[in-house]
Scaffold this motif. Sequence first.
Motif, mmCIF file in Angstrom:
data_model
loop_
_atom_site.group_PDB
_atom_site.id
_atom_site.type_symbol
_atom_site.label_atom_id
_atom_site.label_comp_id
_atom_site.label_asym_id
_atom_site.label_seq_id
_atom_site.Cartn_x
_atom_site.Cartn_y
_atom_site.Cartn_z
ATOM 1 N N THR A 205 82.510 -9.774 70.711
ATOM 2 C CA THR A 205 80.972 -8.767 70.433
ATOM 3 C C THR A 205 80.558 -9.205 69.102
ATOM 4 O O THR A 205 81.447 -8.557 68.221
ATOM 5 C CB THR A 205 81.016 -7.834 71.134
ATOM 6 O OG1 THR A 205 80.924 -7.306 72.748
ATOM 7 C CG2 THR A 205 79.446 -6.731 70.572
ATOM 8 N N THR A 206 79.212 -9.491 68.951
ATOM 9 C CA THR A 206 79.431 -9.974 67.484
ATOM 10 C C THR A 206 77.689 -9.560 67.237
ATOM 11 O O THR A 206 76.679 -9.097 67.950
ATOM 12 C CB THR A 206 78.465 -11.150 67.022
ATOM 13 O OG1 THR A 206 78.088 -11.969 67.902
ATOM 14 C CG2 THR A 206 79.735 -11.639 66.625
ATOM 15 N N TRP A 207 76.834 -8.730 65.788
ATOM 16 C CA TRP A 207 75.557 -8.302 65.383
ATOM 17 C C TRP A 207 74.346 -9.258 65.665
ATOM 18 O O TRP A 207 74.579 -10.785 64.570
ATOM 19 C CB TRP A 207 75.406 -7.193 64.635
ATOM 20 C CG TRP A 207 73.713 -7.061 64.756
ATOM 21 C CD1 TRP A 207 73.268 -7.442 63.106
ATOM 22 C CD2 TRP A 207 73.348 -5.826 64.521
ATOM 23 N NE1 TRP A 207 72.194 -7.307 62.789
ATOM 24 C CE2 TRP A 207 72.145 -5.865 64.111
ATOM 25 C CE3 TRP A 207 73.614 -5.133 65.440
ATOM 26 C CZ2 TRP A 207 71.756 -4.556 64.281
ATOM 27 C CZ3 TRP A 207 73.003 -4.180 65.985
ATOM 28 C CH2 TRP A 207 71.437 -3.875 65.220
ATOM 29 N N TYR B 43 79.826 -13.085 75.925
ATOM 30 C CA TYR B 43 80.106 -14.847 75.202
ATOM 31 C C TYR B 43 80.771 -15.359 76.248
ATOM 32 O O TYR B 43 81.510 -14.742 77.319
ATOM 33 C CB TYR B 43 80.898 -14.555 73.981
ATOM 34 C CG TYR B 43 81.784 -13.422 74.225
ATOM 35 C CD1 TYR B 43 83.304 -13.997 74.124
ATOM 36 C CD2 TYR B 43 81.737 -12.132 73.437
ATOM 37 C CE1 TYR B 43 84.931 -12.945 74.283
ATOM 38 C CE2 TYR B 43 83.125 -10.819 73.861
ATOM 39 C CZ TYR B 43 83.858 -11.562 73.790
ATOM 40 O OH TYR B 43 85.726 -10.581 73.531
ATOM 41 N N PRO B 44 81.316 -16.638 75.945
ATOM 42 C CA PRO B 44 81.934 -17.349 77.612
ATOM 43 C C PRO B 44 83.729 -17.533 76.779
ATOM 44 O O PRO B 44 83.847 -17.744 75.824
ATOM 45 C CB PRO B 44 81.236 -18.804 77.620
ATOM 46 C CG PRO B 44 80.496 -19.112 75.992
ATOM 47 C CD PRO B 44 80.515 -17.385 75.457
ATOM 48 N N VAL C 72 85.166 -4.498 78.762
ATOM 49 C CA VAL C 72 83.554 -4.610 77.756
ATOM 50 C C VAL C 72 84.275 -4.494 76.298
ATOM 51 O O VAL C 72 85.173 -3.602 76.102
ATOM 52 C CB VAL C 72 82.766 -3.662 78.282
ATOM 53 C CG1 VAL C 72 82.579 -3.969 80.119
ATOM 54 C CG2 VAL C 72 83.725 -1.729 78.082
ATOM 55 N N GLU C 73 83.031 -4.508 75.858
ATOM 56 C CA GLU C 73 83.843 -4.110 73.651
ATOM 57 C C GLU C 73 82.550 -3.175 73.276
ATOM 58 O O GLU C 73 81.598 -3.200 73.789
ATOM 59 C CB GLU C 73 83.822 -5.750 73.317
ATOM 60 C CG GLU C 73 84.616 -6.309 73.619
ATOM 61 C CD GLU C 73 85.004 -7.777 72.416
ATOM 62 O OE1 GLU C 73 86.637 -7.908 72.196
ATOM 63 O OE2 GLU C 73 83.561 -8.237 72.385
ATOM 64 N N ASN C 74 83.133 -2.885 72.317
ATOM 65 C CA ASN C 74 82.561 -1.431 71.831
ATOM 66 C C ASN C 74 82.369 -1.358 71.002
ATOM 67 O O ASN C 74 83.618 -0.806 70.163
ATOM 68 C CB ASN C 74 82.986 -0.133 72.884
ATOM 69 C CG ASN C 74 82.434 1.100 71.603
ATOM 70 O OD1 ASN C 74 80.742 1.055 71.248
ATOM 71 N ND2 ASN C 74 83.423 2.347 71.613
ATOM 72 N N PRO C 75 81.464 -1.644 70.192
ATOM 73 C CA PRO C 75 80.659 -1.966 68.784
ATOM 74 C C PRO C 75 80.881 -0.891 68.041
ATOM 75 O O PRO C 75 80.981 -0.532 66.785
ATOM 76 C CB PRO C 75 79.670 -2.300 68.737
ATOM 77 C CG PRO C 75 78.959 -2.084 69.461
ATOM 78 C CD PRO C 75 79.915 -2.173 70.984
#
Length: 209
Positions: A120-122, A133-134, A44-47
Amino acid sequence: MKKITIITIVIVVLDQLSKFYIKTNFEIGESVTIFQDWFHLLFVENPGMAYGMNWGGPIGKTILAISRWVFIFAMIYFISHQGKKMQKPLFNWTAGLLLAGALGNVLDSTFYGLIFDTGTTWNPEIQDWNRFYPGVSKADFSGYAPLFQGCVVDMLYFPLFDYSIPESIPLIGGKQGTFFSPVFNIADSAITIGAVIILFFHERIFRIN
């Protein structure tokens, strides 16, 4: 200072190697079971902050990244000026753990948006982060976000057991969930261990020799 530097470098290298491996080999949300049902690698990605917490969108993210750099430089200044007075193993390990933890995550948030092609983007339309995202990301320096807008890579997941609270218990009855559900990384672990050491042994750590 030398011992603290070695501890910091070893932990940061391990942290970054694990993140690069996950980022370039796992699709977002992909999971692999390591031990039975209680230890998984889950990408997972954490912003935001440690253990999945975040606030303030891109502006908050930039403030958080800059604050982390300020903390890192302040800690280096403290160690270089006061560390010689407290040269003991417990102080060295605590300082190394906290410095490595802060540095490990700030490298992600500062530079990963420039290094990797996807992440991961805003999304300003929904005022939230696009967390999926793929495909698998490549470290080709094409970039998916500006400086300070990269996301921290998390992968350590320990869902120790599921629980269900009986309906008869007031206020919390009927709730279900998983005990210890946060996904984290080596840097988060270093910060947590360092903080626990300070909590229980602060008098020994900061006692002047």
